[in-house]
Design a protein around this motif. Structure first.
Motif, PDB file in Angstrom:
ATOM      1  N   VAL A   2       0.716  52.121  42.109  1.00 54.12           N
ATOM      2  CA  VAL A   2       0.541  52.072  40.660  1.00 54.12           C
ATOM      3  C   VAL A   2       1.875  52.291  39.952  1.00 54.12           C
ATOM      4  O   VAL A   2       2.201  51.585  38.999  1.00 54.12           O
ATOM      5  N   LYS A   3       2.664  53.251  40.424  1.00 59.09           N
ATOM      6  CA  LYS A   3       3.966  53.518  39.811  1.00 59.09           C
ATOM      7  C   LYS A   3       4.881  52.304  39.913  1.00 59.09           C
ATOM      8  O   LYS A   3       5.625  52.000  38.988  1.00 59.09           O
ATOM      9  N   ARG A   4       4.811  51.621  41.031  1.00 60.15           N
ATOM     10  CA  ARG A   4       5.645  50.431  41.214  1.00 60.15           C
ATOM     11  C   ARG A   4       5.246  49.341  40.229  1.00 60.15           C
ATOM     12  O   ARG A   4       6.107  48.688  39.631  1.00 60.15           O
ATOM     13  N   ARG A   5       3.948  49.152  40.027  1.00 65.58           N
ATOM     14  CA  ARG A   5       3.478  48.150  39.058  1.00 65.58           C
ATOM     15  C   ARG A   5       3.899  48.529  37.641  1.00 65.58           C
ATOM     16  O   ARG A   5       4.308  47.658  36.858  1.00 65.58           O
ATOM     17  N   GLU A   6       3.791  49.805  37.303  1.00 67.41           N
ATOM     18  CA  GLU A   6       4.199  50.269  35.974  1.00 67.41           C
ATOM     19  C   GLU A   6       5.687  50.038  35.760  1.00 67.41           C
ATOM     20  O   GLU A   6       6.110  49.617  34.683  1.00 67.41           O
ATOM     21  N   ARG A   7       6.486  50.318  36.790  1.00 69.55           N
ATOM     22  CA  ARG A   7       7.929  50.117  36.697  1.00 69.55           C
ATOM     23  C   ARG A   7       8.261  48.635  36.547  1.00 69.55           C
ATOM     24  O   ARG A   7       9.119  48.251  35.738  1.00 69.55           O
ATOM     25  N   THR A   8       7.574  47.790  37.306  1.00 69.08           N
ATOM     26  CA  THR A   8       7.785  46.348  37.202  1.00 69.08           C
ATOM     27  C   THR A   8       7.443  45.859  35.800  1.00 69.08           C
ATOM     28  O   THR A   8       8.197  45.081  35.201  1.00 69.08           O
ATOM     29  N   ARG A   9       6.342  46.332  35.265  1.00 72.57           N
ATOM     30  CA  ARG A   9       5.938  45.941  33.903  1.00 72.57           C
ATOM     31  C   ARG A   9       6.996  46.370  32.891  1.00 72.57           C
ATOM     32  O   ARG A   9       7.360  45.622  31.984  1.00 72.57           O
ATOM     33  N   LEU A  14      11.372  45.087  29.142  1.00 74.61           N
ATOM     34  CA  LEU A  14      12.747  45.288  28.690  1.00 74.61           C
ATOM     35  C   LEU A  14      13.539  43.985  28.735  1.00 74.61           C
ATOM     36  O   LEU A  14      14.316  43.693  27.818  1.00 74.61           O
ATOM     37  N   GLY A  15      13.333  43.198  29.774  1.00 74.34           N
ATOM     38  CA  GLY A  15      13.970  41.888  29.839  1.00 74.34           C
ATOM     39  C   GLY A  15      13.521  40.996  28.695  1.00 74.34           C
ATOM     40  O   GLY A  15      14.316  40.239  28.132  1.00 74.34           O
ATOM     41  N   GLY A  16      12.256  41.107  28.337  1.00 73.25           N
ATOM     42  CA  GLY A  16      11.727  40.346  27.205  1.00 73.25           C
ATOM     43  C   GLY A  16      12.400  40.728  25.899  1.00 73.25           C
ATOM     44  O   GLY A  16      12.652  39.878  25.042  1.00 73.25           O
ATOM     45  N   LYS A  20      14.232  38.369  23.415  1.00 78.54           N
ATOM     46  CA  LYS A  20      13.736  38.320  22.037  1.00 78.54           C
ATOM     47  C   LYS A  20      14.872  38.558  21.033  1.00 78.54           C
ATOM     48  O   LYS A  20      14.912  37.957  19.964  1.00 78.54           O
ATOM     49  N   ALA A  21      15.814  39.419  21.399  1.00 72.93           N
ATOM     50  CA  ALA A  21      16.952  39.708  20.523  1.00 72.93           C
ATOM     51  C   ALA A  21      17.939  38.544  20.466  1.00 72.93           C
ATOM     52  O   ALA A  21      18.855  38.554  19.651  1.00 72.93           O
ATOM     53  N   GLY A  22      17.760  37.566  21.334  1.00 74.40           N
ATOM     54  CA  GLY A  22      18.646  36.404  21.347  1.00 74.40           C
ATOM     55  C   GLY A  22      19.903  36.607  22.177  1.00 74.40           C
ATOM     56  O   GLY A  22      20.794  35.754  22.188  1.00 74.40           O
ATOM     57  N   LEU A  23      19.969  37.730  22.891  1.00 69.77           N
ATOM     58  CA  LEU A  23      21.194  38.044  23.622  1.00 69.77           C
ATOM     59  C   LEU A  23      21.440  37.134  24.811  1.00 69.77           C
ATOM     60  O   LEU A  23      22.592  36.866  25.148  1.00 69.77           O
ATOM     61  N   VAL A  24      20.398  36.656  25.427  1.00 70.31           N
ATOM     62  CA  VAL A  24      20.576  35.764  26.587  1.00 70.31           C
ATOM     63  C   VAL A  24      21.255  34.476  26.140  1.00 70.31           C
ATOM     64  O   VAL A  24      22.249  34.045  26.728  1.00 70.31           O
ATOM     65  N   ASP A  25      20.760  33.904  25.060  1.00 66.28           N
ATOM     66  CA  ASP A  25      21.352  32.660  24.555  1.00 66.28           C
ATOM     67  C   ASP A  25      22.741  32.890  23.967  1.00 66.28           C
ATOM     68  O   ASP A  25      23.659  32.098  24.201  1.00 66.28           O
ATOM     69  N   LEU A  26      22.895  33.968  23.214  1.00 65.99           N
ATOM     70  CA  LEU A  26      24.176  34.230  22.560  1.00 65.99           C
ATOM     71  C   LEU A  26      25.303  34.536  23.540  1.00 65.99           C
ATOM     72  O   LEU A  26      26.477  34.339  23.218  1.00 65.99           O
ATOM     73  N   THR A  27      24.952  35.015  24.729  1.00 67.29           N
ATOM     74  CA  THR A  27      25.972  35.335  25.738  1.00 67.29           C
ATOM     75  C   THR A  27      26.016  34.305  26.853  1.00 67.29           C
ATOM     76  O   THR A  27      26.724  34.505  27.843  1.00 67.29           O
ATOM     77  N   ASP A  28      25.281  33.222  26.703  1.00 68.02           N
ATOM     78  CA  ASP A  28      25.156  32.207  27.749  1.00 68.02           C
ATOM     79  C   ASP A  28      24.722  32.842  29.067  1.00 68.02           C
ATOM     80  O   ASP A  28      25.211  32.488  30.144  1.00 68.02           O
ATOM     81  N   ASP A  29      23.827  33.818  28.959  1.00 66.05           N
ATOM     82  CA  ASP A  29      23.256  34.513  30.125  1.00 66.05           C
ATOM     83  C   ASP A  29      24.328  35.147  30.996  1.00 66.05           C
ATOM     84  O   ASP A  29      24.232  35.204  32.210  1.00 66.05           O
TER      85      ASP A  29
END
Length: 72
Positions: A2-9, A14-16, A20-29
């Motif tokens: 359960v802890k592993r699933r919670e951590r994965t979620r 956090l990646g989302g 959402k902040a646009g940082l992936v696109d703005l930094t070219d990943d």
């Protein structure tokens, strides 16, 4: 298990937020740039202006969430 699933979620959410902040696109990943941004934010939070930074970033984050919800 359960802890592993919670951590994965948590990591997925956090990646989302980074996306959402646009940082992936703005930094070219560029992972080094993304980490540098987060290290810089962490340094700010360890400094004397912690409370002001948290207040500012919280307001901006809430505004971004509200704008995102309004788009739906």
């Amino acid at each position: 298990m359960v802890k592993r699933r919670e951590r994965t979620r948590q990591l997925i959410e956090l990646g989302g937020l980074v996306t959402k902040a646009g940082l992936v696109d703005l930094t070219d990943d560029d992972r080094a740039v993304l980490l540098g941004l987060m290290v810089e934010a962490a340094a700010t939070l360890q400094g004397e202006h912690r409370d002001q930074a948290l207040t500012l970033w919280r307001r901006r984050g809430r505004r971004a969430f509200a704008e995102s919800a309004a788009e739906l």
